[in-house]
Design a protein around this motif. Structure first.
Motif, short mmCIF file in Angstrom:
data_model
loop_
_atom_site.label_atom_id
_atom_site.label_comp_id
_atom_site.label_asym_id
_atom_site.label_seq_id
_atom_site.Cartn_x
_atom_site.Cartn_y
_atom_site.Cartn_z
N THR A 122 5.30 46.91 -0.08
CA THR A 122 5.37 48.21 0.58
C THR A 122 4.19 48.38 1.55
N ALA A 123 4.33 49.37 2.46
CA ALA A 123 3.24 49.71 3.37
C ALA A 123 2.49 50.92 2.81
N VAL A 124 1.19 50.97 3.03
CA VAL A 124 0.40 52.13 2.62
C VAL A 124 -0.46 52.60 3.80
N ILE A 125 -0.91 53.84 3.71
CA ILE A 125 -1.88 54.33 4.69
C ILE A 125 -3.12 54.84 3.93
N THR A 126 -4.20 54.99 4.66
CA THR A 126 -5.35 55.69 4.09
C THR A 126 -5.32 57.12 4.63
N VAL A 127 -5.85 58.06 3.85
CA VAL A 127 -5.91 59.45 4.31
C VAL A 127 -7.37 59.92 4.31
N PRO A 128 -7.68 60.91 5.17
CA PRO A 128 -9.07 61.36 5.29
C PRO A 128 -9.51 62.29 4.17
N TRP A 129 -8.58 62.71 3.32
CA TRP A 129 -8.93 63.64 2.24
C TRP A 129 -9.48 62.84 1.06
N THR A 130 -10.32 63.49 0.26
CA THR A 130 -10.99 62.73 -0.81
C THR A 130 -10.56 63.19 -2.19
N ARG A 131 -10.68 62.27 -3.14
CA ARG A 131 -10.58 62.59 -4.56
C ARG A 131 -11.98 62.98 -5.03
N ASN A 132 -12.03 63.98 -5.90
CA ASN A 132 -13.32 64.42 -6.42
C ASN A 132 -13.59 63.71 -7.74
N GLU A 133 -14.58 62.84 -7.72
CA GLU A 133 -14.86 62.05 -8.95
C GLU A 133 -15.64 62.87 -9.98
#
Ligand code: PLP
Length: 273
Positions: A122-133
């Protein structure tokens, strides 16, 4: 289609939860997706352990796991299918508007959906939003998925099936509904749970069965990884053939193909004796 709603099976058209359920009004709920094959749920004990951890993390009472097991069995029996996806939803329950928490006990819904065959790559993209660790909900499988819905819509706009997040300090984290593995110098790595990713059950099995390293990785490792794959309950292991504009060589690379083989062999083992 029969759905378990708060104590019994109902026809889908009669399956109702209150409009004042805290899960609906504020997203105060948790869930699990469990795949089934020929009437057997896969890794149910691990999913129920995580359901309990998520409930306690959210401050909900621990679910009655005997009841959840009974509900799963009843739904599977009422909806025979060679392959399926059980959705267990557990919410804060009914509460007057403005109150902190459900007042009539938590709600439990178990439904069975179809499983679509996923392509091997599959293809994926990166997004500018973050996960909060370091968030209050980090690592809990809550029903508050709206951010994932937005990121996934962005992925679909770009012809991809998944979007990958960094965490707030720029480290590789996870996808909207999957964990991520990368190959660097022939070695397999995946971000640690401390990155803020969900402790995926497929991730844990893949680490156990392939010996992958849990490594804190910069987000831009995606620009140079030799291979990338995703893991999740509904994907198992799925190779990535494009990340943003970058094509990765061929179909599943050698390390990914080996992980897929090992997973297919071992996933037949009875994980819930
Ligand atoms: N990360 C997120 C945010 C998820 O929602 C999921 C699964 O839904 C995963 C990772 C993969 O977890 P699992 O392998 O337990 O399905």
């Amino acid at each position: 289609m029969k759905i378990w709603v708060n104590g019994g099976l109902r026809a889908a058209d009669d399956a109702r939860v209150s409009v004042l359920d805290h899960g609906l009004t504020v997203g105060d709920g948790i869930f699990e997706t469990v795949r089934t094959a020929d009437g057997s749920p896969f890794a149910l004990t691990r999913h129920l352990d995580r359901l309990t951890r998520s409930a306690l993390g959210l401050g909900l009472p621990a679910p009655d796991l005997d009841e959840v097991r009974r509900a799963c069995a009843a739904v599977i029996e009422a909806n025979p299918a060679p392959l399926g996806r059980l959705r267990i939803t557990y919410t804060g329950g009914i509460s007057p508007l403005g109150s902190d928490r459900g007042t009539a006990g938590p709600g439990l819904v178990v439904a069975l959906g179809e499983v679509k065959r996923r392509p091997d790559t599959t293809a994926v993209i990166t997004v500018p939003w973050t996960r909060n660790e370091r968030g209050a909900l980090t690592g809990l499988k809550t029903t508050s998925y709206a951010e994932n819905v937005v990121a996934l819509a962005r992925a679909h706009e770009h012809g991809a099936s998944e979007a990958l997040f960094a965490n707030t300090v720029g480290r590789l984290c996870e996808g909207t509904g999957s964990n991520v593995f990368v190959v660097l110098d022939g070695q397999l790595h995946t971000p640690p749970v401390a990155s803020g990713c969900l402790a995926g059950i497929t991730r844990a099995l893949a680490v156990e069965w392939t010996g992958a390293h849990e490594t804190d990785l910069p987000f831009d490792v995606l620009d140079r990884a030799e291979e990338i794959f995703l893991t999740s309950t509904l994907r198992d292991i799925q190779a990535v053939h494009r990340v943003d504009g970058r094509e990765l060589p061929g179909g599943p690379g050698p390390v990914t193909a080996k992980a897929m083989r090992v997973f297919d062999e071992r996933a037949g083992d009875d994980l819930d004796p």
